[in-house]
Enzyme design. Structure first.
Site, PDB file in Angstrom:
ATOM      1  N   HIS A 136      -0.855  23.980  -5.216  1.00 45.30           N
ATOM      2  CA  HIS A 136      -0.941  25.180  -4.718  1.00 45.30           C
ATOM      3  C   HIS A 136      -2.394  25.437  -4.853  1.00 45.30           C
ATOM      4  O   HIS A 136      -3.172  24.960  -5.413  1.00 45.30           O
ATOM      5  CB  HIS A 136      -0.272  26.149  -5.855  1.00 45.30           C
ATOM      6  CG  HIS A 136      -1.048  26.090  -7.220  1.00 45.30           C
ATOM      7  ND1 HIS A 136      -2.131  26.839  -7.509  1.00 45.30           N
ATOM      8  CD2 HIS A 136      -0.533  25.315  -8.429  1.00 45.30           C
ATOM      9  CE1 HIS A 136      -2.564  26.469  -8.818  1.00 45.30           C
ATOM     10  NE2 HIS A 136      -1.708  25.614  -9.473  1.00 45.30           N
ATOM     11  N   HIS A 145      -8.748  12.953   5.408  1.00 44.12           N
ATOM     12  CA  HIS A 145      -7.705  11.789   5.351  1.00 44.12           C
ATOM     13  C   HIS A 145      -7.338  11.678   3.966  1.00 44.12           C
ATOM     14  O   HIS A 145      -8.000  11.522   3.026  1.00 44.12           O
ATOM     15  CB  HIS A 145      -8.141  10.680   5.920  1.00 44.12           C
ATOM     16  CG  HIS A 145      -6.741   9.694   5.977  1.00 44.12           C
ATOM     17  ND1 HIS A 145      -6.884   8.306   6.523  1.00 44.12           N
ATOM     18  CD2 HIS A 145      -5.722   9.958   5.572  1.00 44.12           C
ATOM     19  CE1 HIS A 145      -5.867   7.787   6.723  1.00 44.12           C
ATOM     20  NE2 HIS A 145      -5.066   8.642   5.659  1.00 44.12           N
TER      21      HIS A 145
END
Length: 209
Positions: A136, A145
């Site tokens: 979260h 990446h």
């Protein structure tokens, strides 16, 4: 009818992106483009490689996705496409789990089995690779990446252009700078400045740029 898009890149990473697009079922792939002249006229999974940038512009198709694993090369191509009137789309594998409040920037690919939890922000031109877990309230900058099997705990920020390599873990409430490489299998327990490589468990700086 589904919109036809291009895929820029014709490497192994492009094979995975093609699968994501097909599984998502939102777009049809018209062709692949790649600046390697040796690839022109070849096919990947039945899709033709028409040539490089000039051939792409001549095609008239203006929306697509960059399928290049290298952050630097992918961002360079994405910037060129944007500057030449093209628009990037995102692709999200149907097995990926996106919680409420997640935002995904254009050009981003979310691979199979990835989990992105509540109120996380993913920037432009990002790869969230296979079975990566982002908890979260994370903030992922553009051109990042996140490699297969990475775990980002809650409220982690990752700066633009960084590469978090396979199987690494970043504990909660940390900031990873821009253009950072986090080595495979590392455990990051403190903030990381810009333009360094960190490896190990706990991760330590081994290279500065």
């Amino acid at each position: 009818m589904k919109e036809k898009i291009f895929v820029f890149g014709a490497s192994g990473h492009a094979k995975v992106v093609i699968d994501v697009i097909e599984q998502q079922g939102v777009y049809d792939i018209a062709f692949l483009a790649d600046d390697d002249p040796a690839l022109k006229g070849t096919h990947i999974y039945g899709y033709p490689v028409i040539g490089g940038k000039a051939d792409l512009l001549a095609s008239g198709i203006k929306r697509g996705i960059v399928a290049i694993g290298s952050n630097k090369a992918r961002s360079s191509v994405a910037a060129w496409l944007s500057g030449n009137g093209c628009e990037l789309v995102s692709a999200i594998h149907p097995s990926a789990q996106l919680a409420r409040g997640v935002t995904i920037g254009n050009g981003t690919v979310v691979m199979a089995g990835a989990v992105i939890n509540s109120d996380t922000s993913i920037g432009f031109d990002v790869i969230v690779n296979t079975r990566a877990s982002i908890d979260h309230d994370c903030i992922i900058g553009s051109g990042v990446h996140i490699a297969p099997g990475v775990t980002l705990c809650g409220t982690v920020a990752v700066g633009a252009g960084s590469f978090v390599c396979a199987g690494s873990t970043i504990i909660p409430n940390l900031t990873i700078g821009s253009n950072v490489t986090v080595g495979a299998g590392s455990t990051v327990i403190r903030d990381v400045p810009d333009k360094v490589t960190v490896v190990g468990s706990p991760a330590k700086v081994v290279k500065k740029f």
